[in-house]
Design a protein around this motif. Sequence first.
Motif, PDB file in Angstrom:
ATOM      1  N   ASP A   1     -57.380  62.884  31.296  1.00 18.84           N
ATOM      2  CA  ASP A   1     -57.639  61.690  32.100  1.00 18.84           C
ATOM      3  C   ASP A   1     -58.751  61.964  33.098  1.00 18.84           C
ATOM      4  O   ASP A   1     -58.871  63.091  33.606  1.00 18.84           O
ATOM      5  CB  ASP A   1     -56.394  61.276  32.877  1.00 18.84           C
ATOM      6  CG  ASP A   1     -55.232  60.965  31.968  1.00 18.84           C
ATOM      7  OD1 ASP A   1     -54.092  61.322  32.323  1.00 18.84           O
ATOM      8  OD2 ASP A   1     -55.465  60.353  30.903  1.00 18.84           O
ATOM      9  N   VAL A   2     -59.520  60.962  33.423  1.00 15.50           N
ATOM     10  CA  VAL A   2     -60.469  61.068  34.528  1.00 15.50           C
ATOM     11  C   VAL A   2     -59.682  60.812  35.806  1.00 15.50           C
ATOM     12  O   VAL A   2     -59.142  59.729  36.009  1.00 15.50           O
ATOM     13  CB  VAL A   2     -61.605  60.038  34.381  1.00 15.50           C
ATOM     14  CG1 VAL A   2     -62.467  60.051  35.625  1.00 15.50           C
ATOM     15  CG2 VAL A   2     -62.439  60.336  33.158  1.00 15.50           C
ATOM     16  N   SER A   3     -59.598  61.807  36.665  1.00 17.00           N
ATOM     17  CA  SER A   3     -58.735  61.675  37.829  1.00 17.00           C
ATOM     18  C   SER A   3     -59.137  62.636  38.922  1.00 17.00           C
ATOM     19  O   SER A   3     -59.664  63.724  38.662  1.00 17.00           O
ATOM     20  CB  SER A   3     -57.285  61.940  37.433  1.00 17.00           C
ATOM     21  OG  SER A   3     -56.424  61.865  38.563  1.00 17.00           O
TER      22      SER A   3
ATOM     23  N   PHE B   1     -63.354  71.673  23.896  1.00 15.56           N
ATOM     24  CA  PHE B   1     -63.786  71.465  25.277  1.00 15.56           C
ATOM     25  C   PHE B   1     -64.256  70.047  25.523  1.00 15.56           C
ATOM     26  O   PHE B   1     -63.956  69.449  26.561  1.00 15.56           O
ATOM     27  CB  PHE B   1     -64.899  72.469  25.578  1.00 15.56           C
ATOM     28  CG  PHE B   1     -65.470  72.373  26.960  1.00 15.56           C
ATOM     29  CD1 PHE B   1     -66.774  71.940  27.159  1.00 15.56           C
ATOM     30  CD2 PHE B   1     -64.706  72.731  28.063  1.00 15.56           C
ATOM     31  CE1 PHE B   1     -67.306  71.866  28.431  1.00 15.56           C
ATOM     32  CE2 PHE B   1     -65.230  72.658  29.343  1.00 15.56           C
ATOM     33  CZ  PHE B   1     -66.532  72.224  29.530  1.00 15.56           C
ATOM     34  N   SER B   2     -64.963  69.481  24.570  1.00 16.55           N
ATOM     35  CA  SER B   2     -65.539  68.145  24.767  1.00 16.55           C
ATOM     36  C   SER B   2     -64.484  67.044  24.780  1.00 16.55           C
ATOM     37  O   SER B   2     -64.814  65.888  25.060  1.00 16.55           O
ATOM     38  CB  SER B   2     -66.579  67.854  23.688  1.00 16.55           C
ATOM     39  OG  SER B   2     -65.993  67.946  22.403  1.00 16.55           O
ATOM     40  N   ASN B   3     -63.238  67.375  24.508  1.00 16.76           N
ATOM     41  CA  ASN B   3     -62.151  66.394  24.595  1.00 16.76           C
ATOM     42  C   ASN B   3     -61.603  66.239  26.010  1.00 16.76           C
ATOM     43  O   ASN B   3     -60.779  65.350  26.256  1.00 16.76           O
ATOM     44  CB  ASN B   3     -60.988  66.792  23.685  1.00 16.76           C
ATOM     45  CG  ASN B   3     -61.272  66.516  22.220  1.00 16.76           C
ATOM     46  OD1 ASN B   3     -62.247  65.846  21.878  1.00 16.76           O
ATOM     47  ND2 ASN B   3     -60.436  67.058  21.344  1.00 16.76           N
ATOM     48  N   TYR B   4     -62.045  67.112  26.915  1.00 18.08           N
ATOM     49  CA  TYR B   4     -61.447  67.163  28.238  1.00 18.08           C
ATOM     50  C   TYR B   4     -62.419  66.751  29.339  1.00 18.08           C
ATOM     51  O   TYR B   4     -63.583  67.165  29.360  1.00 18.08           O
ATOM     52  CB  TYR B   4     -60.936  68.578  28.541  1.00 18.08           C
ATOM     53  CG  TYR B   4     -59.765  68.972  27.680  1.00 18.08           C
ATOM     54  CD1 TYR B   4     -59.949  69.631  26.484  1.00 18.08           C
ATOM     55  CD2 TYR B   4     -58.463  68.676  28.083  1.00 18.08           C
ATOM     56  CE1 TYR B   4     -58.872  69.982  25.677  1.00 18.08           C
ATOM     57  CE2 TYR B   4     -57.374  69.033  27.298  1.00 18.08           C
ATOM     58  CZ  TYR B   4     -57.594  69.679  26.101  1.00 18.08           C
ATOM     59  OH  TYR B   4     -56.521  70.014  25.315  1.00 18.08           O
ATOM     60  N   HIS B   5     -61.894  65.945  30.250  1.00 16.59           N
ATOM     61  CA  HIS B   5     -62.567  65.745  31.531  1.00 16.59           C
ATOM     62  C   HIS B   5     -62.259  66.975  32.388  1.00 16.59           C
ATOM     63  O   HIS B   5     -61.165  67.550  32.299  1.00 16.59           O
ATOM     64  CB  HIS B   5     -62.058  64.487  32.214  1.00 16.59           C
ATOM     65  CG  HIS B   5     -62.092  63.266  31.335  1.00 16.59           C
ATOM     66  ND1 HIS B   5     -63.270  62.649  30.965  1.00 16.59           N
ATOM     67  CD2 HIS B   5     -61.096  62.571  30.739  1.00 16.59           C
ATOM     68  CE1 HIS B   5     -62.994  61.606  30.196  1.00 16.59           C
ATOM     69  NE2 HIS B   5     -61.688  61.543  30.039  1.00 16.59           N
ATOM     70  N   MET B   6     -63.215  67.348  33.209  1.00 20.40           N
ATOM     71  CA  MET B   6     -63.061  68.586  33.962  1.00 20.40           C
ATOM     72  C   MET B   6     -63.159  68.325  35.454  1.00 20.40           C
ATOM     73  O   MET B   6     -63.953  67.488  35.905  1.00 20.40           O
ATOM     74  CB  MET B   6     -64.152  69.579  33.550  1.00 20.40           C
ATOM     75  CG  MET B   6     -64.119  69.963  32.075  1.00 20.40           C
ATOM     76  SD  MET B   6     -62.628  70.845  31.620  1.00 20.40           S
ATOM     77  CE  MET B   6     -62.820  72.353  32.576  1.00 20.40           C
ATOM     78  N   GLY B   7     -62.364  69.057  36.206  1.00 26.69           N
ATOM     79  CA  GLY B   7     -62.361  68.883  37.650  1.00 26.69           C
ATOM     80  C   GLY B   7     -62.525  70.202  38.382  1.00 26.69           C
ATOM     81  O   GLY B   7     -62.285  71.285  37.833  1.00 26.69           O
ATOM     82  N   TRP B   8     -62.959  70.070  39.605  1.00 21.81           N
ATOM     83  CA  TRP B   8     -63.006  71.192  40.545  1.00 21.81           C
ATOM     84  C   TRP B   8     -62.113  70.840  41.733  1.00 21.81           C
ATOM     85  O   TRP B   8     -62.193  69.727  42.265  1.00 21.81           O
ATOM     86  CB  TRP B   8     -64.425  71.453  41.045  1.00 21.81           C
ATOM     87  CG  TRP B   8     -65.349  72.062  40.040  1.00 21.81           C
ATOM     88  CD1 TRP B   8     -66.280  71.402  39.277  1.00 21.81           C
ATOM     89  CD2 TRP B   8     -65.463  73.440  39.694  1.00 21.81           C
ATOM     90  NE1 TRP B   8     -66.952  72.288  38.475  1.00 21.81           N
ATOM     91  CE2 TRP B   8     -66.468  73.556  38.719  1.00 21.81           C
ATOM     92  CE3 TRP B   8     -64.797  74.596  40.112  1.00 21.81           C
ATOM     93  CZ2 TRP B   8     -66.846  74.782  38.157  1.00 21.81           C
ATOM     94  CZ3 TRP B   8     -65.164  75.815  39.557  1.00 21.81           C
ATOM     95  CH2 TRP B   8     -66.180  75.895  38.585  1.00 21.81           C
TER      96      TRP B   8
END
Length: 121
Positions: free
Chosen positions: A100-102, A28-35
């Motif tokens: 990616d941060v996006s 989980f900590s490898n991923y940027h997360m979005g809503w």
Amino acid sequence: VQLQASGGGLVQPGGSLRLSCAASGGTFSNYHMGWFRQAPGKEREFVSYISKGGAASAYSPSVDGRFTASRDNARNTIYLQMNDLKPEDTAVYYCAASRDVSSMSSRYDYWGQGTQVTVSS
């Protein structure tokens, strides 16, 4: 990575909800997360993202100052605290994971099933 969103419901205008999104099956900590959210008859739109370490976040102008994203990497979970909800916030809310941060939905590789938020008196 499997994502499970929860916490939606019916709330009156001005009320609050906290959405959760639990992840499994990956680091989980490898991923940027979005809503993201999608209202009836509209395209899916960006709401917020939070970086994999939690230090950086961003919001759409329509929710900035009312919504706050956070994450607990020990629990493999992200949250979206939504305050001062408005009828125009009514939508299905989705969590998603990206390397990616996006703010672009196309950059997200994994998606949860969505949770319905309805703001109505």
